[in-house]
Scaffold this motif. Sequence first.
Motif, PDB file in Angstrom:
ATOM      1  N   PHE A 106       0.834  -1.206   0.000  1.00  0.00           N
ATOM      2  CA  PHE A 106       0.000   0.000   0.000  1.00  0.00           C
ATOM      3  C   PHE A 106       0.869   1.257   0.000  1.00  0.00           C
ATOM      4  CE2 PHE A 106      -1.892   3.543   2.235  1.00  0.00           C
ATOM      5  CZ  PHE A 106      -3.097   3.703   1.574  1.00  0.00           C
ATOM      6  N   ALA A 107       1.955   1.230   0.807  1.00  0.00           N
ATOM      7  CA  ALA A 107       2.822   2.414   0.909  1.00  0.00           C
ATOM      8  C   ALA A 107       3.358   2.812  -0.469  1.00  0.00           C
ATOM      9  CB  ALA A 107       3.968   2.149   1.885  1.00  0.00           C
ATOM     10  N   THR A 108       3.698   1.814  -1.268  1.00  0.00           N
ATOM     11  CA  THR A 108       4.185   2.101  -2.624  1.00  0.00           C
ATOM     12  C   THR A 108       3.046   2.568  -3.526  1.00  0.00           C
ATOM     13  OG1 THR A 108       5.793   0.336  -2.363  1.00  0.00           O
ATOM     14  CG2 THR A 108       5.433   1.139  -4.598  1.00  0.00           C
ATOM     15  N   HIS A 109       1.962   1.808  -3.515  1.00  0.00           N
ATOM     16  CA  HIS A 109       0.850   2.105  -4.433  1.00  0.00           C
ATOM     17  C   HIS A 109       0.256   3.488  -4.185  1.00  0.00           C
ATOM     18  CE1 HIS A 109       1.060  -1.759  -6.180  1.00  0.00           C
ATOM     19  NE2 HIS A 109       0.598  -2.423  -5.134  1.00  0.00           N
ATOM     20  N   VAL A 110       0.150   3.884  -2.918  1.00  0.00           N
ATOM     21  CA  VAL A 110      -0.504   5.161  -2.636  1.00  0.00           C
ATOM     22  C   VAL A 110       0.349   6.323  -3.134  1.00  0.00           C
ATOM     23  CG1 VAL A 110       0.360   5.608  -0.283  1.00  0.00           C
ATOM     24  CG2 VAL A 110      -1.937   6.351  -0.914  1.00  0.00           C
ATOM     25  N   CYS A 111       1.676   6.142  -3.149  1.00  0.00           N
ATOM     26  CA  CYS A 111       2.539   7.196  -3.687  1.00  0.00           C
ATOM     27  C   CYS A 111       2.436   7.262  -5.204  1.00  0.00           C
ATOM     28  CB  CYS A 111       4.000   6.947  -3.305  1.00  0.00           C
ATOM     29  SG  CYS A 111       4.308   7.077  -1.544  1.00  0.00           S
ATOM     30  N   LEU A 112       2.366   6.081  -5.845  1.00  0.00           N
ATOM     31  CA  LEU A 112       2.361   6.039  -7.305  1.00  0.00           C
ATOM     32  C   LEU A 112       1.019   6.474  -7.874  1.00  0.00           C
ATOM     33  CD1 LEU A 112       4.284   2.693  -7.890  1.00  0.00           C
ATOM     34  CD2 LEU A 112       5.128   5.037  -8.177  1.00  0.00           C
ATOM     35  N   ASP A 113      -0.078   6.043  -7.220  1.00  0.00           N
ATOM     36  CA  ASP A 113      -1.406   6.389  -7.717  1.00  0.00           C
ATOM     37  C   ASP A 113      -2.438   6.355  -6.591  1.00  0.00           C
ATOM     38  OD1 ASP A 113      -3.735   6.843  -9.026  1.00  0.00           O
ATOM     39  OD2 ASP A 113      -3.798   4.902 -10.069  1.00  0.00           O
ATOM     40  N   PRO A 114      -2.561   7.489  -5.864  1.00  0.00           N
ATOM     41  CA  PRO A 114      -3.488   7.513  -4.723  1.00  0.00           C
ATOM     42  C   PRO A 114      -4.949   7.363  -5.137  1.00  0.00           C
ATOM     43  CG  PRO A 114      -2.489   9.688  -5.076  1.00  0.00           C
ATOM     44  CD  PRO A 114      -1.820   8.740  -6.031  1.00  0.00           C
ATOM     45  N   THR A 115      -5.265   7.538  -6.414  1.00  0.00           N
ATOM     46  CA  THR A 115      -6.669   7.466  -6.825  1.00  0.00           C
ATOM     47  C   THR A 115      -7.221   6.045  -6.738  1.00  0.00           C
ATOM     48  OG1 THR A 115      -6.169   7.113  -9.159  1.00  0.00           O
ATOM     49  CG2 THR A 115      -6.368   9.397  -8.432  1.00  0.00           C
ATOM     50  N   GLN A 116      -6.333   5.055  -6.538  1.00  0.00           N
ATOM     51  CA  GLN A 116      -6.805   3.669  -6.378  1.00  0.00           C
ATOM     52  C   GLN A 116      -7.547   3.460  -5.068  1.00  0.00           C
ATOM     53  OE1 GLN A 116      -3.599   0.617  -7.057  1.00  0.00           O
ATOM     54  NE2 GLN A 116      -2.358   2.473  -7.154  1.00  0.00           N
ATOM     55  N   PHE A 117      -7.404   4.410  -4.141  1.00  0.00           N
ATOM     56  CA  PHE A 117      -7.931   4.195  -2.787  1.00  0.00           C
ATOM     57  C   PHE A 117      -8.916   5.288  -2.383  1.00  0.00           C
ATOM     58  CE2 PHE A 117      -3.537   2.628  -3.005  1.00  0.00           C
ATOM     59  CZ  PHE A 117      -3.766   1.281  -2.777  1.00  0.00           C
ATOM     60  N   ASP A 118      -9.955   4.871  -1.643  1.00  0.00           N
ATOM     61  CA  ASP A 118     -10.891   5.836  -1.053  1.00  0.00           C
ATOM     62  C   ASP A 118     -10.848   5.727   0.469  1.00  0.00           C
ATOM     63  OD1 ASP A 118     -11.965   6.899  -3.465  1.00  0.00           O
ATOM     64  OD2 ASP A 118     -13.110   5.049  -3.712  1.00  0.00           O
ATOM     65  N   VAL A 119     -11.327   4.594   0.963  1.00  0.00           N
ATOM     66  CA  VAL A 119     -11.394   4.369   2.410  1.00  0.00           C
ATOM     67  C   VAL A 119     -10.479   3.190   2.734  1.00  0.00           C
ATOM     68  CG1 VAL A 119     -12.890   3.781   4.353  1.00  0.00           C
ATOM     69  CG2 VAL A 119     -13.766   5.215   2.471  1.00  0.00           C
ATOM     70  N   VAL A 120      -9.576   3.400   3.680  1.00  0.00           N
ATOM     71  CA  VAL A 120      -8.597   2.367   4.019  1.00  0.00           C
ATOM     72  C   VAL A 120      -8.690   2.051   5.513  1.00  0.00           C
ATOM     73  CG1 VAL A 120      -6.179   1.673   3.858  1.00  0.00           C
ATOM     74  CG2 VAL A 120      -7.086   3.388   2.267  1.00  0.00           C
ATOM     75  N   VAL A 121      -9.036   0.819   5.819  1.00  0.00           N
ATOM     76  CA  VAL A 121      -9.175   0.369   7.209  1.00  0.00           C
ATOM     77  C   VAL A 121      -7.859  -0.280   7.639  1.00  0.00           C
ATOM     78  CG1 VAL A 121     -10.412  -1.267   8.690  1.00  0.00           C
ATOM     79  CG2 VAL A 121     -11.665   0.063   6.988  1.00  0.00           C
ATOM     80  N   CYS A 122      -7.308   0.172   8.768  1.00  0.00           N
ATOM     81  CA  CYS A 122      -5.956  -0.257   9.167  1.00  0.00           C
ATOM     82  C   CYS A 122      -5.886  -0.616  10.643  1.00  0.00           C
ATOM     83  CB  CYS A 122      -4.948   0.881   9.010  1.00  0.00           C
ATOM     84  SG  CYS A 122      -4.820   1.606   7.420  1.00  0.00           S
ATOM     85  N   PRO A 123      -4.976  -1.544  10.997  1.00  0.00           N
ATOM     86  CA  PRO A 123      -4.608  -1.706  12.404  1.00  0.00           C
ATOM     87  C   PRO A 123      -3.907  -0.437  12.900  1.00  0.00           C
ATOM     88  CG  PRO A 123      -3.769  -3.530  11.058  1.00  0.00           C
ATOM     89  CD  PRO A 123      -4.258  -2.475  10.119  1.00  0.00           C
ATOM     90  N   ASN A 124      -3.754  -0.334  14.200  1.00  0.00           N
ATOM     91  CA  ASN A 124      -3.316   0.894  14.849  1.00  0.00           C
ATOM     92  C   ASN A 124      -2.004   1.484  14.300  1.00  0.00           C
ATOM     93  OD1 ASN A 124      -3.148   2.958  16.708  1.00  0.00           O
ATOM     94  ND2 ASN A 124      -3.649   1.689  18.464  1.00  0.00           N
ATOM     95  N   LEU A 125      -0.920   0.745  14.399  1.00  0.00           N
ATOM     96  CA  LEU A 125       0.387   1.271  13.966  1.00  0.00           C
ATOM     97  C   LEU A 125       0.397   1.553  12.466  1.00  0.00           C
ATOM     98  CD1 LEU A 125       3.443   1.876  14.330  1.00  0.00           C
ATOM     99  CD2 LEU A 125       3.856  -0.576  14.061  1.00  0.00           C
ATOM    100  N   ALA A 126      -0.147   0.637  11.673  1.00  0.00           N
ATOM    101  CA  ALA A 126      -0.170   0.826  10.223  1.00  0.00           C
ATOM    102  C   ALA A 126      -0.947   2.093   9.880  1.00  0.00           C
ATOM    103  CB  ALA A 126      -0.798  -0.381   9.542  1.00  0.00           C
ATOM    104  N   GLY A 127      -2.065   2.308  10.578  1.00  0.00           N
ATOM    105  CA  GLY A 127      -2.875   3.490  10.309  1.00  0.00           C
ATOM    106  C   GLY A 127      -2.133   4.769  10.662  1.00  0.00           C
ATOM    107  N   ASP A 128      -1.385   4.714  11.739  1.00  0.00           N
ATOM    108  CA  ASP A 128      -0.605   5.864  12.161  1.00  0.00           C
ATOM    109  C   ASP A 128       0.428   6.230  11.098  1.00  0.00           C
ATOM    110  OD1 ASP A 128       0.436   7.857  13.742  1.00  0.00           O
ATOM    111  OD2 ASP A 128       1.406   6.519  15.185  1.00  0.00           O
TER     112      ASP A 128
END
Length: 326
Positions: A201-223
């Motif tokens: 996800f860390a890579t994909h969101v930098c390359l193309d953030p439009t792939q994502f709308d709502v992202v549900v994460c565990p605590n540390l990952a979300g931070d």
Amino acid sequence: MTDEITVIPGDGIGQEVTPAAVDVLESLEIEFAFHEADAGDHVKEETGEALPAETYDLAASTDATLFGAAGETAADVILPLREAVGSFVNVRPAKAYPGVDALRPDTDLVFLRENTEGVYSGHENRLSDDLSTLTRVVTSSASEQLAEFACEFVADGGYDGFHVAHKANVMRETDGRFRDSVLAVAEERGVETEEVLMDAFATHVCLDPTQFDVVVCPNLAGDVLSDLAAGLVGGLGMLPSANIGPERGLFEPVHGSAPDIAGEGIANPAATIISAAMLLEYLGHDDDGQAVRSAVEGVLEDGPRTPDLGGDASTDDVTDAVIDRL
Ligand code: ATP
Ligand code: MG
């Protein structure tokens, strides 16, 4: 019914941006009862305690709390306050605005971060001079509660579904439980989901953030991932957040007390005003929340702008411009 709101400006620019957001709320045709409360470094200096019991009790009993920032004592203030509202999810939108320099101007996503457990559950141990350990806590109940919230969030916001970020291929037991619990609730509710490994996800969101709308994460990952997305949208001054509990919420800008500019009257109030818009929506004032968002967006696009966004306007200039648009 009058909405009861606790207002905690805190330290540094919290003292400037929080009153700005309250001015915006007061300009609306809604009846609020504001309860001014104190917390932060300056309170600790005076009394020895960063978070007075009166402040905790207000946050634990009013409908919503608007919080500015705390300096050195941030953890002593914000962690108990999140507990006071019973917050189980941290909502962190990362949206780029027209007129604001951003690494990825096409970013518009919302993180729903589990807010009570994971590696932030506090179970750390020093076993020897050489060895420390940390126990990661994941419960089905907390994961399901987050998923229930995510399903409602998706329905309310008109989203197609949500992504679940995890690392269940390595942490099979803990992230496995998290993933399975979240997916089971979504399936039961008929909400579409897609899994994504948090590192990918860390890579994909930098390359193309439009792939994502709502992202549900565990605590540390979300931070971590929401901070990464904050970098994509260009600056701390625009990022709001909400800590939601079953009966009350706590709304705060992502930025801190910014001691380097505190007292100069030039802090960008946008993050706190957008946090106030989230507060309005949480209390059911959806139209007013949307109006406040649009007004802030208009001002970010056309100015006036504070120095962090390349302008020379003051906090008050920006706040007045938002209220004028309303
Ligand atoms: P704290 O210790 O309270 O977190 P900090 O020094 O880490 O304070 P932050 O508030 O996290 O400061 O801000 C980091 C940088 O971003 C600072 O240079 C600050 O001036 C700037 N900044 C943060 N928020 C704003 C804002 N609302 N308006 C303008 N600049 C901001
Ligand atoms: Mg900081």
